[in-house]
Design an enzyme around this catalytic site. Structure first.
Site, PDB file in Angstrom:
ATOM      1  N   ASN A 115      92.606  54.026 -34.974  1.00  0.00           N
ATOM      2  CA  ASN A 115      93.454  53.784 -36.143  1.00  0.00           C
ATOM      3  C   ASN A 115      92.690  54.043 -37.430  1.00  0.00           C
ATOM      4  OD1 ASN A 115      95.278  53.051 -34.249  1.00  0.00           O
ATOM      5  ND2 ASN A 115      95.118  50.852 -34.586  1.00  0.00           N
ATOM      6  N   HIS A 126      88.580  58.112 -35.695  1.00  0.00           N
ATOM      7  CA  HIS A 126      89.318  59.187 -36.371  1.00  0.00           C
ATOM      8  C   HIS A 126      89.282  59.067 -37.892  1.00  0.00           C
ATOM      9  CE1 HIS A 126      91.819  59.779 -32.425  1.00  0.00           C
ATOM     10  NE2 HIS A 126      90.618  60.295 -32.350  1.00  0.00           N
ATOM     11  N   CYS A 134      87.359  66.221 -56.708  1.00  0.00           N
ATOM     12  CA  CYS A 134      86.023  65.645 -56.816  1.00  0.00           C
ATOM     13  C   CYS A 134      85.488  65.929 -58.236  1.00  0.00           C
ATOM     14  CB  CYS A 134      85.128  66.311 -55.765  1.00  0.00           C
ATOM     15  SG  CYS A 134      83.440  65.710 -55.744  1.00  0.00           S
ATOM     16  N   GLY A 193      97.529  49.631 -26.996  1.00  0.00           N
ATOM     17  CA  GLY A 193      98.398  50.307 -27.958  1.00  0.00           C
ATOM     18  C   GLY A 193      98.091  51.762 -28.199  1.00  0.00           C
ATOM     19  N   SER A 244      98.748  55.819 -26.627  1.00  0.00           N
ATOM     20  CA  SER A 244      99.460  56.656 -25.652  1.00  0.00           C
ATOM     21  C   SER A 244      98.471  57.375 -24.741  1.00  0.00           C
ATOM     22  CB  SER A 244     100.349  57.669 -26.374  1.00  0.00           C
ATOM     23  OG  SER A 244      99.582  58.438 -27.275  1.00  0.00           O
ATOM     24  N   ASN A 285     100.117  47.705 -23.279  1.00  0.00           N
ATOM     25  CA  ASN A 285     100.989  48.686 -23.925  1.00  0.00           C
ATOM     26  C   ASN A 285     102.434  48.277 -23.696  1.00  0.00           C
ATOM     27  OD1 ASN A 285     102.344  51.256 -24.697  1.00  0.00           O
ATOM     28  ND2 ASN A 285     100.270  52.091 -24.657  1.00  0.00           N
TER      29      ASN A 285
HETATM   30  C1  BJW Z   1     102.548  49.353 -28.490  1.00  0.00           C
HETATM   31  C2  BJW Z   1     103.255  48.638 -29.436  1.00  0.00           C
HETATM   32  C3  BJW Z   1     103.009  47.287 -29.465  1.00  0.00           C
HETATM   33  C4  BJW Z   1     103.863  50.644 -29.666  1.00  0.00           C
HETATM   34  N1  BJW Z   1     102.128  46.742 -28.608  1.00  0.00           N
HETATM   35  N2  BJW Z   1     101.691  48.807 -27.645  1.00  0.00           N
HETATM   36  C5  BJW Z   1      90.892  68.530 -23.927  1.00  0.00           C
HETATM   37  C6  BJW Z   1      92.081  68.922 -23.359  1.00  0.00           C
HETATM   38  C7  BJW Z   1      93.184  69.245 -24.146  1.00  0.00           C
HETATM   39  C8  BJW Z   1      93.110  69.172 -25.538  1.00  0.00           C
HETATM   40  C9  BJW Z   1      91.940  68.767 -26.085  1.00  0.00           C
HETATM   41  C10 BJW Z   1      90.848  68.459 -25.306  1.00  0.00           C
HETATM   42  N3  BJW Z   1      89.827  68.082 -26.129  1.00  0.00           N
HETATM   43  C11 BJW Z   1      90.264  68.157 -27.397  1.00  0.00           C
HETATM   44  C12 BJW Z   1      91.538  68.580 -27.400  1.00  0.00           C
HETATM   45  C13 BJW Z   1      92.390  68.799 -28.591  1.00  0.00           C
HETATM   46  C14 BJW Z   1      92.864  67.538 -29.240  1.00  0.00           C
HETATM   47  C15 BJW Z   1      93.743  66.753 -28.262  1.00  0.00           C
HETATM   48  O1  BJW Z   1      93.356  65.775 -27.673  1.00  0.00           O
HETATM   49  N4  BJW Z   1      94.976  67.170 -28.110  1.00  0.00           N
HETATM   50  C16 BJW Z   1      95.897  66.492 -27.222  1.00  0.00           C
HETATM   51  C17 BJW Z   1      97.127  66.045 -28.024  1.00  0.00           C
HETATM   52  C18 BJW Z   1      96.235  67.387 -26.078  1.00  0.00           C
HETATM   53  N5  BJW Z   1      91.749  66.710 -29.678  1.00  0.00           N
HETATM   54  C19 BJW Z   1      91.103  66.987 -30.786  1.00  0.00           C
HETATM   55  O2  BJW Z   1      91.399  67.970 -31.464  1.00  0.00           O
HETATM   56  C20 BJW Z   1      89.967  66.080 -31.200  1.00  0.00           C
HETATM   57  N6  BJW Z   1      88.837  66.878 -31.464  1.00  0.00           N
HETATM   58  C21 BJW Z   1      87.994  67.281 -30.497  1.00  0.00           C
HETATM   59  O3  BJW Z   1      88.042  66.839 -29.369  1.00  0.00           O
HETATM   60  O4  BJW Z   1      87.103  68.231 -30.928  1.00  0.00           O
HETATM   61  C22 BJW Z   1      86.503  69.044 -29.943  1.00  0.00           C
HETATM   62  C23 BJW Z   1      87.550  70.005 -29.340  1.00  0.00           C
HETATM   63  C24 BJW Z   1      88.565  70.524 -30.141  1.00  0.00           C
HETATM   64  C25 BJW Z   1      89.525  71.374 -29.582  1.00  0.00           C
HETATM   65  C26 BJW Z   1      89.480  71.680 -28.223  1.00  0.00           C
HETATM   66  C27 BJW Z   1      88.468  71.152 -27.433  1.00  0.00           C
HETATM   67  C28 BJW Z   1      87.475  70.297 -28.006  1.00  0.00           C
HETATM   68  C29 BJW Z   1      90.317  65.366 -32.485  1.00  0.00           C
HETATM   69  C30 BJW Z   1      91.420  64.423 -32.311  1.00  0.00           C
HETATM   70  C31 BJW Z   1      91.767  63.787 -33.639  1.00  0.00           C
HETATM   71  C32 BJW Z   1      93.075  63.054 -33.540  1.00  0.00           C
HETATM   72  N7  BJW Z   1      93.492  62.670 -34.798  1.00  0.00           N
HETATM   73  C33 BJW Z   1      94.790  62.021 -34.922  1.00  0.00           C
HETATM   74  C34 BJW Z   1      95.382  62.395 -36.264  1.00  0.00           C
HETATM   75  C35 BJW Z   1      94.829  61.606 -37.369  1.00  0.00           C
HETATM   76  C36 BJW Z   1      95.585  61.984 -38.573  1.00  0.00           C
HETATM   77  C37 BJW Z   1      96.278  60.832 -39.222  1.00  0.00           C
HETATM   78  O5  BJW Z   1      96.702  59.864 -38.589  1.00  0.00           O
HETATM   79  O6  BJW Z   1      96.411  60.965 -40.410  1.00  0.00           O
HETATM   80  O7  BJW Z   1      94.646  60.618 -34.728  1.00  0.00           O
HETATM   81  S1  BJW Z   1      95.978  62.483 -33.706  1.00  0.00           S
HETATM   82  C38 BJW Z   1      96.763  60.947 -33.625  1.00  0.00           C
HETATM   83  O8  BJW Z   1      96.710  60.546 -32.255  1.00  0.00           O
HETATM   84  C39 BJW Z   1      95.918  59.977 -34.451  1.00  0.00           C
HETATM   85  C40 BJW Z   1      95.735  58.851 -33.479  1.00  0.00           C
HETATM   86  O9  BJW Z   1      94.557  58.141 -33.754  1.00  0.00           O
HETATM   87  C41 BJW Z   1      95.716  59.535 -32.137  1.00  0.00           C
HETATM   88  C42 BJW Z   1      96.053  58.655 -30.985  1.00  0.00           C
HETATM   89  O10 BJW Z   1      97.361  58.186 -31.090  1.00  0.00           O
HETATM   90  P1  BJW Z   1      97.689  56.720 -30.614  1.00  0.00           P
HETATM   91  O11 BJW Z   1      96.911  55.768 -31.397  1.00  0.00           O
HETATM   92  O12 BJW Z   1      97.579  56.656 -29.153  1.00  0.00           O
HETATM   93  O13 BJW Z   1      99.207  56.552 -31.112  1.00  0.00           O
HETATM   94  P2  BJW Z   1     100.563  57.003 -30.412  1.00  0.00           P
HETATM   95  O14 BJW Z   1     101.616  56.965 -31.453  1.00  0.00           O
HETATM   96  O15 BJW Z   1     100.417  58.256 -29.653  1.00  0.00           O
HETATM   97  O16 BJW Z   1     100.829  55.871 -29.317  1.00  0.00           O
HETATM   98  C43 BJW Z   1     101.145  54.539 -29.664  1.00  0.00           C
HETATM   99  C44 BJW Z   1     101.182  53.737 -28.380  1.00  0.00           C
HETATM  100  O17 BJW Z   1     101.374  52.380 -28.715  1.00  0.00           O
HETATM  101  C45 BJW Z   1     102.348  54.113 -27.439  1.00  0.00           C
HETATM  102  O18 BJW Z   1     101.835  54.239 -26.123  1.00  0.00           O
HETATM  103  C46 BJW Z   1     103.303  52.931 -27.527  1.00  0.00           C
HETATM  104  O19 BJW Z   1     103.960  52.646 -26.305  1.00  0.00           O
HETATM  105  C47 BJW Z   1     102.358  51.821 -27.871  1.00  0.00           C
HETATM  106  N8  BJW Z   1     102.937  50.738 -28.642  1.00  0.00           N
HETATM  107  N9  BJW Z   1     104.075  49.562 -30.130  1.00  0.00           N
HETATM  108  C48 BJW Z   1     101.512  47.573 -27.697  1.00  0.00           C
HETATM  109  N10 BJW Z   1     103.671  46.500 -30.351  1.00  0.00           N
END
Ligand code: BJW
Length: 246
Positions: free
Chosen positions: A105, A122, A151, A190, A192, A216
């Site tokens: 987060n 992140h 800046c 929390g 995905s 979750n």
């Molecule tokens: C509740 C609830 C309640 C609701 N109680 N639960 C290998 C394979 C394939 C792809 C890749 C790979 N390695 C890297 C990649 C690419 C990419 C990636 O993973 N893509 C996938 C989508 C496939 N990763 C990257 O690019 C990362 N970089 C990297 O690895 O560099 C090296 C590299 C690059 C490229 C290729 C290979 C290597 C960087 C990732 C940065 C992610 N940044 C973000 C955006 C930030 C921007 C912003 O917010 O302003 O961060 S993405 C977004 O997702 C954000 C979050 O932190 C992140 C995770 O999301 P999160 O927190 O899980 O939220 P949700 O909404 O998805 O889920 C919420 C959950 O809560 C749900 O399950 C609900 O059920 C639950 N919930 N209410 C309990 N009350």
């Protein structure tokens, strides 16, 4: 406080005995504070998919648009308070001999909720980075005075946030991996569990022999990997979990 349904004595005992506890959180932990989750419908802004905006390509193409999105989100987050899930995690930190919170987060609510041993994987929405010099500063202006903000060196500032396709801070990633490898209990709350590299942390912890507990609202890709899943609100289940430690 009731013990969460589906939580076995074995899991509670493992958490009680754990010497090293790690908690990995995602957007669901802040949902009950009012922060839209990343992949939930309420996170949509002007009908843009966040995955289209949270990229270096989107910023290079239209920095004003991307900054307007962040300005909107900063305005949403600024007045919000930590919820019982944040507070329970801060309480668990106090009770654990060795503890680390790894959060995906960017909203800063864990810190507001009292967490101290914490890594922001992140980035943080209240930090900005100069695109030319790379220096990071805090910026709490809501709304921003200028979009895009600049800046003092004359270059543009960008959010100090890790976008898709960008590398995580190697130091933060290294510390996270070390903690995951060393922990004997991991709570994954929390998230995905679709974004790498954090989606691999529960798998790594299981392979190293840690007990992994998921909290979750619904099943995720890691539900089949973890020792136990608790389905429900993090703001209810995490306080119950901590209370059940006695
Ligand atoms: C509740 C609830 C309640 C609701 N109680 N639960 C290998 C394979 C394939 C792809 C890749 C790979 N390695 C890297 C990649 C690419 C990419 C990636 O993973 N893509 C996938 C989508 C496939 N990763 C990257 O690019 C990362 N970089 C990297 O690895 O560099 C090296 C590299 C690059 C490229 C290729 C290979 C290597 C960087 C990732 C940065 C992610 N940044 C973000 C955006 C930030 C921007 C912003 O917010 O302003 O961060 S993405 C977004 O997702 C954000 C979050 O932190 C992140 C995770 O999301 P999160 O927190 O899980 O939220 P949700 O909404 O998805 O889920 C919420 C959950 O809560 C749900 O399950 C609900 O059920 C639950 N919930 N209410 C309990 N009350």
């Amino acid at each position: 406080m009731p013990t969460p349904t589906g939580l076995s004595d074995e899991i509670i005992d493992a958490l009680r005995k754990a010497r090293s506890v790690v908690v990995l959180t995602g957007a669901g932990v802040s949902a009950e504070s009012g922060v839209p989750t990343f992949r939930g419908q309420e996170g949509l802004w002007r009908n843009y998919n966040p995955q289209e905006l949270a990229t270096p390509e989107a910023f290079n193409k239209d920095p004003t648009l991307v900054w307007e999105w962040y300005d909107w989100r900063r305005g949403l987050i600024a007045p919000l308070e930590p919820n019982p899930a944040h507070l329970a995690i801060a309480e668990l930190e106090k009770r654990s001999p060795s503890f680390l919170l790894i959060t995906q987060n960017i909203d800063g609510l864990h810190k507001k909720g009292g967490s101290k041993q914490m890594l922001e994987l992140h980035g943080n929405i209240w930090n900005v980075r100069c695109v030319a010099e790379g220096n990071v500063t805090e910026n709490h202006d809501v709304p921003l005075q200028n979009i895009p903000p600049m800046c003092s060196c004359g270059a543009m500032l960008r959010p100090h946030i890790v976008w898709f396709g960008e590398s995580l801070d190697p130091h933060i990633l290294h510390q996270s991996l070390q903690a995951i490898e060393a922990c004997d209990f991991l709570i994954v709350a929390g998230t995905s569990a679709v974004v790498q590299p954090s989606a691999s942390f529960p798998i790594m912890a299981r392979e190293r022999g840690a007990t992994v507990l998921e909290v979750n609202m619904e099943p995720t890709p890691i539900s089949s990997v973890v020792n136990s899943s608790l389905f429900g609100k993090a703001g209810e289940l995490l306080p119950q979990l901590v209370a059940s430690l006695g």
